[in-house]
Design a protein around this motif. Sequence first.
Motif, PDB file in Angstrom:
ATOM      1  N   GLY A 191     -13.726 -10.680  -5.806  1.00 48.17           N
ATOM      2  CA  GLY A 191     -13.044 -11.857  -5.284  1.00 48.17           C
ATOM      3  C   GLY A 191     -11.537 -11.815  -5.481  1.00 48.17           C
ATOM      4  O   GLY A 191     -10.899 -12.846  -5.660  1.00 48.17           O
ATOM      5  N   ARG A 192     -10.966 -10.630  -5.421  1.00 47.56           N
ATOM      6  CA  ARG A 192      -9.518 -10.461  -5.607  1.00 47.56           C
ATOM      7  C   ARG A 192      -8.885 -10.005  -4.299  1.00 47.56           C
ATOM      8  O   ARG A 192      -9.483  -9.251  -3.542  1.00 47.56           O
ATOM      9  N   ASP A 193      -7.681 -10.434  -4.068  1.00 47.42           N
ATOM     10  CA  ASP A 193      -6.922 -10.005  -2.909  1.00 47.42           C
ATOM     11  C   ASP A 193      -6.304  -8.636  -3.220  1.00 47.42           C
ATOM     12  O   ASP A 193      -5.554  -8.495  -4.195  1.00 47.42           O
ATOM     13  N   ALA A 194      -6.609  -7.639  -2.407  1.00 46.02           N
ATOM     14  CA  ALA A 194      -6.142  -6.270  -2.671  1.00 46.02           C
ATOM     15  C   ALA A 194      -4.617  -6.178  -2.672  1.00 46.02           C
ATOM     16  O   ALA A 194      -4.039  -5.441  -3.482  1.00 46.02           O
ATOM     17  N   ASP A 195      -3.952  -6.917  -1.803  1.00 42.40           N
ATOM     18  CA  ASP A 195      -2.487  -6.864  -1.794  1.00 42.40           C
ATOM     19  C   ASP A 195      -1.896  -7.493  -3.054  1.00 42.40           C
ATOM     20  O   ASP A 195      -0.875  -7.024  -3.569  1.00 42.40           O
ATOM     21  N   GLU A 196      -2.525  -8.544  -3.567  1.00 39.35           N
ATOM     22  CA  GLU A 196      -2.071  -9.116  -4.845  1.00 39.35           C
ATOM     23  C   GLU A 196      -2.268  -8.116  -5.975  1.00 39.35           C
ATOM     24  O   GLU A 196      -1.412  -7.991  -6.870  1.00 39.35           O
ATOM     25  N   CYS A 253     -11.971  -4.823  -5.054  1.00 37.92           N
ATOM     26  CA  CYS A 253     -11.306  -6.131  -5.002  1.00 37.92           C
ATOM     27  C   CYS A 253     -12.195  -7.153  -4.296  1.00 37.92           C
ATOM     28  O   CYS A 253     -12.356  -8.276  -4.783  1.00 37.92           O
ATOM     29  N   ALA A 254     -12.770  -6.776  -3.169  1.00 41.19           N
ATOM     30  CA  ALA A 254     -13.637  -7.688  -2.422  1.00 41.19           C
ATOM     31  C   ALA A 254     -14.829  -8.123  -3.274  1.00 41.19           C
ATOM     32  O   ALA A 254     -15.186  -9.308  -3.292  1.00 41.19           O
ATOM     33  N   ASP A 291      -9.888  -1.442  -2.321  1.00 37.18           N
ATOM     34  CA  ASP A 291     -10.162  -2.588  -1.437  1.00 37.18           C
ATOM     35  C   ASP A 291     -11.590  -3.105  -1.610  1.00 37.18           C
ATOM     36  O   ASP A 291     -11.816  -4.313  -1.636  1.00 37.18           O
ATOM     37  N   ARG A 322       0.847  -1.198   0.000  1.00 33.21           N
ATOM     38  CA  ARG A 322       0.000   0.000   0.000  1.00 33.21           C
ATOM     39  C   ARG A 322       0.884   1.250   0.000  1.00 33.21           C
ATOM     40  O   ARG A 322       0.635   2.194  -0.751  1.00 33.21           O
ATOM     41  N   ARG A 340      -2.247  -4.878  -5.660  1.00 32.12           N
ATOM     42  CA  ARG A 340      -1.198  -3.869  -5.488  1.00 32.12           C
ATOM     43  C   ARG A 340       0.143  -4.376  -6.021  1.00 32.12           C
ATOM     44  O   ARG A 340       0.907  -3.617  -6.620  1.00 32.12           O
ATOM     45  N   SER A 341       0.422  -5.649  -5.840  1.00 33.15           N
ATOM     46  CA  SER A 341       1.653  -6.228  -6.400  1.00 33.15           C
ATOM     47  C   SER A 341       1.631  -6.171  -7.924  1.00 33.15           C
ATOM     48  O   SER A 341       2.657  -5.896  -8.555  1.00 33.15           O
TER      49      SER A 341
END
Length: 181
Positions: free
Chosen positions: A42-47, A38-39, A35, A3, A49-50
């Motif tokens: 069904g996606r991971d927010a940190d992924e 993403c929710a 965030d 982040r 961001r990567s």
Amino acid sequence: MSRAAVRQRYLEINGVHPMTAEDDAYVTKQFRVLDELCAEHGRDADEVRSLILANKLPVPSYLRSDGAEMVPTDYFALADQVGIDALQGWFVAHWADVAEGNEEWKAYLSGQYVCLHSVSPATIRRKGELIEAIDAAVDPVEAKPFVDELDALEPEFTGYDRLRFGGPVSRDTHITAYRRN
């Protein structure tokens, strides 16, 4: 960690400019919190961001004054359509000139295509064609259909946009100015 790195990249691209209450209200109305989107997908927010940091998805379009990363509602549309790994090649292939396609890809990744309701190679190209047609028009009557179509492609902008882009935006120069004449 990611982040903070996304925030740093955003600031490197856009500079540091204050978001007013009006800017925050506009952004909240027109864009989505990363965030939350993403929710819903069904996606991971940190992924995600990567992927942003790996130059596979765009940087958020705005950072609200509370720090929320704001992205377009259709943020995942192109990646879902062609896949993350194929996205860059697919995107660049929409331009006959590969160098131009690569420049547009960089612009896409910057998150600064806030000038379009929906960002895709087709809408990016069409906006450019419309601006050229408006610039080439002899008088406002000739430009009117192009101005109207551009108006349909572009949302409003914020005062923040005029700061980060260093002056008038395309809506100011190619829609509002023509409609005053």
